[in-house]
Motif scaffolding. Structure first.
Motif, PDB file in Angstrom:
ATOM      1  N   ALA A  17      42.180  32.272  36.342  1.00 27.32           N
ATOM      2  CA  ALA A  17      41.295  33.376  36.706  1.00 27.32           C
ATOM      3  C   ALA A  17      40.974  33.358  38.201  1.00 27.32           C
ATOM      4  O   ALA A  17      40.858  34.411  38.843  1.00 27.32           O
ATOM      5  CB  ALA A  17      40.013  33.320  35.886  1.00 27.32           C
ATOM      6  N   VAL A  69      44.155  40.967  34.657  1.00 26.74           N
ATOM      7  CA  VAL A  69      43.306  40.679  33.504  1.00 26.74           C
ATOM      8  C   VAL A  69      44.124  40.704  32.217  1.00 26.74           C
ATOM      9  O   VAL A  69      43.957  39.859  31.330  1.00 26.74           O
ATOM     10  CB  VAL A  69      42.137  41.685  33.434  1.00 26.74           C
ATOM     11  CG1 VAL A  69      41.367  41.523  32.122  1.00 26.74           C
ATOM     12  CG2 VAL A  69      41.200  41.500  34.627  1.00 26.74           C
ATOM     13  N   LEU A  91      45.939  37.489  31.973  1.00 28.18           N
ATOM     14  CA  LEU A  91      44.996  36.418  31.627  1.00 28.18           C
ATOM     15  C   LEU A  91      44.692  36.397  30.136  1.00 28.18           C
ATOM     16  O   LEU A  91      44.561  35.332  29.524  1.00 28.18           O
ATOM     17  CB  LEU A  91      43.692  36.600  32.406  1.00 28.18           C
ATOM     18  CG  LEU A  91      43.531  35.890  33.746  1.00 28.18           C
ATOM     19  CD1 LEU A  91      42.200  36.273  34.366  1.00 28.18           C
ATOM     20  CD2 LEU A  91      43.651  34.388  33.604  1.00 28.18           C
TER      21      LEU A  91
END
Length: 467
Positions: free
Chosen positions: A311, A327, A330
């Protein structure tokens, strides 16, 4: 630079220098000079990996000249570079770090044509040393040999301890009986670029250098740029490598101890071994570092640590790309980790890894059984990897019932022919063993226990790969 063969008898025809780091410009690192040492006694030479980079012909004198005195290798970095980076250290951002007791010494191609870095530890002060002396204890070097050899044998992506030279100084440390002996170490890895390298560039808002570094990493570590959004492409590849790395930690029972963003490199190779340990039992709260009072990097939280570090890398890459795709990548990490964990777990058991859905019940049942701590991690994999579990009381309890039912129908992939599997006990790396090896060196200058252990580890690695 392009490599031009030289008439140098110290290197073989397979030695190919390829200095690429300087294409990133002067902002990537600082020219430095190695410290001068009062003595140079060769203690370890990696006779498995020296040939992979064309250095197997170096005699002892030339080896010490290059990896004790740090005379430049032909057509290579001169002077070496202390690379710049930042990092989250126990989740506190530190903008005042970089290569503080080492440097990038050389870049060269290996037998698979990969760009490889030779980097040092213990070569003295650099602009990023802060108040440290830039030196390495001999015990620290011995511990790094043991960690890298063990993890390599267990199928974990790791840097390779390439050389260890004792340097004849007395060092004082708060975490070792002092004075203690000194050494300088060289490690071989696929990359010296860390997550923290990107963090520093983002901190400085240097978009041009960030773009160059992303393309550099894709070109030299991931087969080249394939899309019109290189930052997203790189992050996707790095995320998969991070999942694979931490899955290897977990199936090995390994606890790195200091999973800061400056200690994770972009290719997902484990490196920089300080307070590492192997947990004897499947104990999620087991910690390696005496100063990790909150258990931030304990055994069971390592996947979380890598996810958190990713992150931070994503946050740095936002300098040159949108957030939403980062994102989305992730969010894939838990699944990628689960798949890698199941696959490596099966590999260590000598089983075929099928699909995640097919392997998952086996892994869940095994974790549940191991959590009862009736058998050590190493013993479990040794017994079930060899297929010899009959009459072993450790597996007669209810906690192993489900696991035994599932594994009975799982196809095997390993040929169990090595003498390793007929031994009475598995090769392990308990802290007591590490201390005993060091005690022999510290007390009697006896290096045979270390040499025997390395041989035993490599035998285990061959046995695990037989199939």
């Amino acid at each position: 630079m392009s490599y031009k063969p030289q008439a140098d008898p110290a290197t073989s025809s397979s030695y190919r220098a390829d200095v690429q780091i300087t294409t990133l410009g002067a902002e990537i690192g600082d020219p430095v000079k190695a410290a001068e040492f009062p003595a140079h006694k060769l203690r370890f030479r990696n006779d498995v990996w020296d040939a992979s980079v064309g250095l197997e012909k170096l005699d002892k004198k030339n080896w010490v000249d290059h990896f004790g005195r740090f005379d430049p290798l032909p057509d290579n970095l001169d002077p070496p570079l202390a690379l710049r980076y930042h990092g989250h250290q126990f989740r506190n951002y530190n903008p005042e770090i970089g290569d503080g007791r080492g440097f990038l010494f050389a870049q060269l191609r290996d037998h698979e044509n990969r760009l490889m870095d030779l980097a040092t530890k213990g070569t003295g002060t650099t602009p990023w040393s802060r108040s440290g002396d830039g030196k390495l204890t001999l015990k620290g070097g011995v511990r790094e040999i043991l960690a890298t050899e063990m993890l390599e044998a267990l199928g974990v992506d790791t840097s390779k301890t390439f050389s260890l030279v004792e340097t004849g100084e007395e060092l004082f440390r708060s975490d070792e009986p002092s004075p203690t002996r000194s050494a300088v170490m060289t490690r071989l890895s696929h990359s010296h670029i860390r997550y923290g390298t990107f963090q520093r560039i983002a901190f400085e808002r240097n978009e041009d250098l960030m773009k160059k570094l992303v393309v550099y990493c894709l070109t030299h570590y991931f087969g080249g740029q394939q899309s019109d959004n290189p930052a997203i492409e790189l992050f996707e590849k790095v995320t998969a490598q991070a999942a694979r790395l931490v899955a290897g930690y977990m199936t090995s029972g390994f606890v790195h101890g200091v999973l800061n963003t400056d200690n994770i490199n972009i290719t997902g190779e484990s490196f920089d071994y300080g307070p590492w340990r192997f947990t004897p039992y499947w104990e999620p709260g087991f910690t390696a570092a005496y100063f990790d009072h909150e258990g931030l990097y304990c055994f069971g939280r390592q996947p979380e640590a890598l996810h958190w570090n990713l992150a931070q890398l994503a946050s740095a890459l936002r300098l040159i790309c949108e957030s939403d795709p980062l994102v989305a990548i992730l969010e894939k990490f838990p699944r990628l980790y689960g798949e890698a964990f199941a696959s490596h777990f099966c590999w260590r058991l000598g089983l075929e890894s099928r699909s995640f859905e097919q392997d998952k019940p086996l892994v869940i049942a095994a974790e549940k059984a191991l959590s009862a701590k009736t058998v050590s991690i190493d013993r479990f994999f040794f017994d079930w990897g060899s297929g010899v579990t009959e009459g072993n009381d450790a597996y007669q309890g209810d906690e192993f019932t489900e696991f035994k039912d599932i594994i009975s129908g799982h196809p095997r992939s390993r040929v169990v022919s090595s003498d390793y599997w007929t031994g009475s006990s598995p090769c392990s790396m308990r802290i007591e063993e590490v201390e005993a090896i060091w005690s022999a060196i510290a007390g009697d200058d006896d290096w045979e226990p270390l040499n025997r252990k390395i041989a035993a580890i490599r035998d285990m690695g061959k046995a695990l790969r037989s199939g």
